[in-house]
Design a protein around this motif. Structure first.
Motif, PDB file in Angstrom:
ATOM      1  N   UNK A   1       0.793  -1.128  -0.110  1.00 30.15           N
ATOM      2  CA  UNK A   1      -0.054  -0.157   0.138  1.00 30.15           C
ATOM      3  C   UNK A   1       0.903   1.232   0.034  1.00 30.15           C
ATOM      4  N   UNK A   2       0.500   2.338  -0.908  1.00 31.63           N
ATOM      5  CA  UNK A   2       1.141   3.576  -0.590  1.00 31.63           C
ATOM      6  C   UNK A   2       0.043   4.431  -0.755  1.00 31.63           C
ATOM      7  N   UNK A   3       0.155   5.198   0.726  1.00 32.21           N
ATOM      8  CA  UNK A   3      -0.918   6.178   1.089  1.00 32.21           C
ATOM      9  C   UNK A   3      -0.578   7.416   0.743  1.00 32.21           C
ATOM     10  N   UNK A   4      -1.717   8.467   0.321  1.00 33.71           N
ATOM     11  CA  UNK A   4      -1.298   9.720  -0.015  1.00 33.71           C
ATOM     12  C   UNK A   4      -1.274  10.619   1.406  1.00 33.71           C
ATOM     13  N   UNK A   5      -0.733  11.788   1.206  1.00 27.36           N
ATOM     14  CA  UNK A   5      -0.854  12.988   2.288  1.00 27.36           C
ATOM     15  C   UNK A   5      -1.589  14.002   1.701  1.00 27.36           C
ATOM     16  N   UNK A   6      -2.491  14.518   2.519  1.00 19.74           N
ATOM     17  CA  UNK A   6      -3.423  15.544   2.229  1.00 19.74           C
ATOM     18  C   UNK A   6      -2.677  16.937   2.419  1.00 19.74           C
ATOM     19  N   UNK A   7      -2.315  17.799   1.432  1.00 19.75           N
ATOM     20  CA  UNK A   7      -1.720  18.917   2.116  1.00 19.75           C
ATOM     21  C   UNK A   7      -2.620  20.121   1.971  1.00 19.75           C
ATOM     22  N   UNK A   8      -3.923  20.178   1.421  1.00 19.88           N
ATOM     23  CA  UNK A   8      -4.761  21.332   1.576  1.00 19.88           C
ATOM     24  C   UNK A   8      -6.193  20.536   1.157  1.00 19.88           C
ATOM     25  N   UNK A   9      -7.112  20.937   2.279  1.00 20.15           N
ATOM     26  CA  UNK A   9      -6.704  21.808   3.513  1.00 20.15           C
ATOM     27  C   UNK A   9      -5.727  21.006   4.388  1.00 20.15           C
ATOM     28  N   UNK A  10      -4.979  22.160   4.828  1.00 21.77           N
ATOM     29  CA  UNK A  10      -3.803  21.512   5.415  1.00 21.77           C
ATOM     30  C   UNK A  10      -3.722  20.962   6.788  1.00 21.77           C
TER      31      UNK A  10
END
Length: 852
Positions: A517-526
């Motif tokens: 699994x490769x998980x994303x990181x939300x940057x905005x909304x921060x």
């Protein structure tokens, strides 16, 4: 054997083995018919347990002697059809009757006569031998019925076809116009009973066909066949028939069966050197060639009579026959795959060596159903199930039945989790079940291995694991190879055994791709719980690898209100096309797929929506005592526009028409005297005028406004924010559409968040969704502002006595932006103060200060 009933008739089954008195409904109920002892009625019997037991279901009485009945034909709808012959007024009267019934019900309809040729007072002199078939006409469930009657005219014998219609309401009418060309074929031959056989080109179930071409076979001492093509409403009878063989020992009926691929007939072999065999003749679908197959020698010598039935799964067939040295009924199978015959096997002794009847096929029950009559006082009729041994069908993989089941063939599977493999067992015998299974695995092009379930290990040779479960749950430690997520694809196949220990072949391949699994990181909304000032949300994220993404929006109750579905692409941003409400809390849920297509874990971000309110309004009150009123002017301050000349009062410098021509006109204006007229080219999806590009940065929140006047209401008005790199390369657009009313001015606005790589932005306004050249729109008062700035919908005006909060009252509503209000209700000498309340297009409200 299943006892059915007694009979006092000398030949309860009319000594015609080829006539199938037994048939099966799709529901599984078996039916059998016979003439009563008094010979003036027909009795119906049913079995709901595959012929083990039988019950009398009902019947009908005709009032005169019934000389013969046809085969029993059951349609796809479950209707039970019979034809029967009586001798009335020296005529061979042919009639048909339809009955309906199920496991507990039975009802007979009214008969319909189809023919009554004069017989000179001798019953059966013209017609002797009947067969019936019906086809349905979906979706009305009307039917077309065919009866084939053995016919004797002068010194010739043959067959005559009669037709009938059944309407949707069940009404029957005779209709020989169902046939074009010929419907009677006669050839010189000996007198005697001659029972034709008829079949449609069905799919192997005896009932259903896409195009019901009709096959007819007939003969007593010779055998002929004819095919009638169906043209959508009638059958076309050719001039000639095909002679298949001759020189036969006289037969009351000769079996004819369409097995889904070919037309089969079976006769005692006329070859003098092979009279102890059965000759099976296979006619191809085009009715152009015949294959002959000769059975092994019958144990009881020369064959007296025979019939056949086919295996609806394999298209093998079974021949039933009685020899001359005994009344024992035998059967023998022909296996098509091997091209070989089995050996003759005894069924039972039958009355007169000829009173037996066999269902046409094994469809739906994995057995051949045989009815036999036995001499006695009285005679008895019983049924025998002659079972078939079917290997199971190929097991089929089931996808997505569990969170850890592969969702599709070729899907990526998380190497950190267990994997559940699920398959479906299927057998031509619906009563059969799985007794064991074997599972193979191959990693890439490596050696095939087999799972031993008893100790959860992989073995070099096939392992037969006992059990009826059609699932195997493998922890990651069992299914993941030494290379982990770096392994090549795995290929799995499963094999099953049925209750008779017969094995299927291995299934088709199930391919899974090991993946991490490769998980994303939300940057905005921060941040989680961040305040959001716009009515739309644009999501930004980072991830090391991505082939697709899915964005969902949930409300405070965790109810799903928007789902993008899986969208292919590597873009790390998405604008949710759903308006969020002021004061509400929302959760944004993001999933991405890595290079192998494995979905990430869901990543959530919660936002609390807090719209930006309009700038508070300012009022100025001007007493006008000579007129007895106070004139109140409302000012709605505007944020500074980032572009110059928003109202086209000077020229069109800096404005560019896209997919349109533009002109500066004074036909209409909302601010000043001039506006920009946009005339679409008529060949593009949108048409607009665009401002100059001004600086912007990723994450900037910007709002564009414009006043528009559509000439037609055919296409929606539109506002755009076009995002560009610092070098002016287009990135994407944020667009808002607004229903247009011809000749009615309106304000359009759009708010957006600058995507990654943004260096510049332009605002545009026009018309969308493939406008024609006549869908002209006027544009004025275009603005580009920082922030989520709502435009003003309207103002209310409030008044009170100076400093007296209890006297507050609203004296004006719906006042336009920058409007005035004349207060005629003031009293002389009373000091007043006023304030305006402004309503923004995003649903927010702002209050101005009280001003005297």
């Amino acid at each position: 054997m299943g006892f059915i009933d007694d009979s006092l008739l000398a030949n309860p089954l009319a000594a015609s083995p080829a006539v199938a008195r037994i048939d099966r409904q799709n529901s599984g109920v078996l039916w059998f018919t016979m003439i009563s002892n008094a010979q003036n009625s027909v009795l119906y019997y049913r079995s709901t347990d595959n012929g083990s037991t039988w019950q009398y279901a009902g019947g009908w009485n005709f009032g005169v002697t019934i000389h013969e009945i046809s085969n029993l034909h059951i349609t796809n709808y479950g209707d039970l059809w019979l034809a029967f012959r009586t001798n009335e007024n020296s005529r061979d009267r042919i009639s048909i009757i339809r009955a309906t019934g199920g496991s507990t019900t039975f009802a007979a309809g009214s008969p319909r006569m189809l023919a009554e040729p004069a017989n000179g007072g001798v019953a059966g002199a013209i017609h002797n031998g009947l067969e019936i078939h019906s086809i349905g006409l979906p979706p009305s469930q009307a039917q077309r019925i065919v009866v084939a009657a053995g016919t004797r005219v002068g010194g010739s014998s043959g067959v005559t076809l009669y037709g009938a219609n059944m309407a949707t309401n069940g009404a029957l009418t005779a209709n020989n116009a169902l046939f074009t060309g010929k419907r009677q074929w006669l050839y010189p031959g000996a007198a005697g009973r001659l029972t034709p056989q008829i079949e449609i080109e069905h799919w192997g179930d005896g009932k259903s066909a896409s195009v019901p071409h009709l096959w007819v076979s007939f003969g007593r001492t010779d055998l002929r066949v004819v095919k009638l093509a169906w043209n959508g409403s009638t059958w076309a009878g050719p001039t000639n028939t095909v002679l298949l063989t001759s020189g036969l020992t006289a037969q009351n009926a000769i079996a004819g069966r369409w097995d889904g691929t070919r037309f089969l007939t079976a006769v005692p072999n006329p070859d003098s050197a092979a009279t102890d065999t059965v000759l099976v003749l296979e006619r191809n679908q085009a009715n152009s060639s015949t294959i002959l197959r000769t059975s092994p020698s019958h144990p009881a010598g020369a064959v007296r009579n025979c019939t056949l039935a086919y295996n609806s799964v394999s298209r093998d067939f079974r021949v039933f026959a009685v020899g001359t040295s005994s009344d024992l009924l035998y059967y023998v199978d022909y296996a098509r795959a091997a091209g070989t015959w089995t050996t003759w096997t005894t069924v039972t002794a039958v009355m007169g060596g000829s009173n037996y009847s066999v269902r046409h096929e094994s469809y739906g029950s994995a057995r051949y159903d045989v009815i036999t009559a036995h001499a006695g006082s009285p005679n008895t009729l019983v049924s025998t199930n002659v079972g078939l041994s079917y290997a199971p069908s190929l097991p089929t993989w089931q996808y997505g039945t569990n969170p850890t089941t592969p969702p599709a063939n070729g899907a990526a599977v998380d190497v950190a989790k267990a994997m559940l493999l699920d398959w479906a067992f299927s057998d031509p015998d619906p009563n059969d079940a799985q007794s064991a299974w074997a599972l193979s695995r191959q990693i890439g092009s490596g050696t095939v291995q087999y799972l031993r379930a008893s100790d959860s290990t992989w073995q070099a040779g096939e392992v037969k694991n006992p059990g009826g479960s059609t699932q195997v749950n493998m922890p990651a430690s069992l299914w993941v190879g030494a290379g982990g997520a770096g392994d090549p694809a795995h290929t799995y196949r499963v094999k099953v055994w049925d209750g008779a220990n017969l094995a299927s072949l291995y299934s088709s391949a199930l391919v899974v791709v090991p993946s991490a699994v490769t998980n994303p990181t939300i940057t905005s909304p921060d941040t989680d719980g961040a305040s959001w000032t716009s009515d739309t949300i644009t999501l930004f994220w980072t991830v090391t690898e991505q082939t697709a993404y899915q964005v969902q929006l949930l409300n405070a109750s965790a109810a799903l209100i928007y789902d993008s579905g899986w969208r292919g692409g590597t873009a790390p941003t998405f604008s949710i096309p759903t308006r969020v409400e002021d004061g509400q809390t929302y959760t944004i849920r993001l999933r991405t797929r890595n290079g192998e297509g494995l979905a990430s874990n869901p990543v959530d971000r919660t936002v609390v929506v807090d719209y930006t309110e309009p700038t508070p309004p300012v009022v100025a009150a001007l007493p006008m005592p000579h007129r007895g009123l106070v004139r109140v002017s409302i000012t709605n301050p505007l944020a500074p526009s980032l572009i110059p000349d928003t109202s086209f009062e000077v020229d069109l410098s800096g404005w560019t028409a896209l997919n349109a021509t533009q002109a500066r006109v004074n036909t209409w204006a909302s601010d000043g005297e001039w506006s920009c007229q946009i005339t679409p080219s008529g060949s593009a999806s949108n048409a607009y005028t665009q401002s100059v590009q001004v600086p912007a940065a990723p994450g900037d929140v910007l709002t564009g406004w414009a006043d528009v006047l559509p000439v037609t209401g055919n296409k929606p008005a539109a506002a755009y924010l076009h995002w560009f790199t610092g070098a002016g390369v287009f990135i994407s657009s944020t667009v808002a559409h607004f229903p247009a009313t011809a000749g009615e001015p309106q304000r359009v606005s759009v708010t957006g968040v600058a995507p990654a790589s943004t260096g510049r932005v332009a605002v545009a306004a026009g018309v969308a969704l493939n406008p024609a050249s006549g869908d002209v729109v006027f544009v004025d008062a275009v603005r580009l502002m920082a922030g989520a700035v709502p435009y003003v919908l309207s103002n209310d005006l409030q008044r009170r006595h100076l400093g007296d909060t209890a006297s507050e009252v609203t004296i004006g509503r719906g006042i336009p932006e920058g409007g005035t209000w004349d207060d005629w209700t003031v009293r002389s000498g009373q000091p007043y103060e006023y304030r305006a309340v402004t309503y923004g297009a995003n649903g927010t409200t702002s209050y101005g200060p009280w001003t005297a």
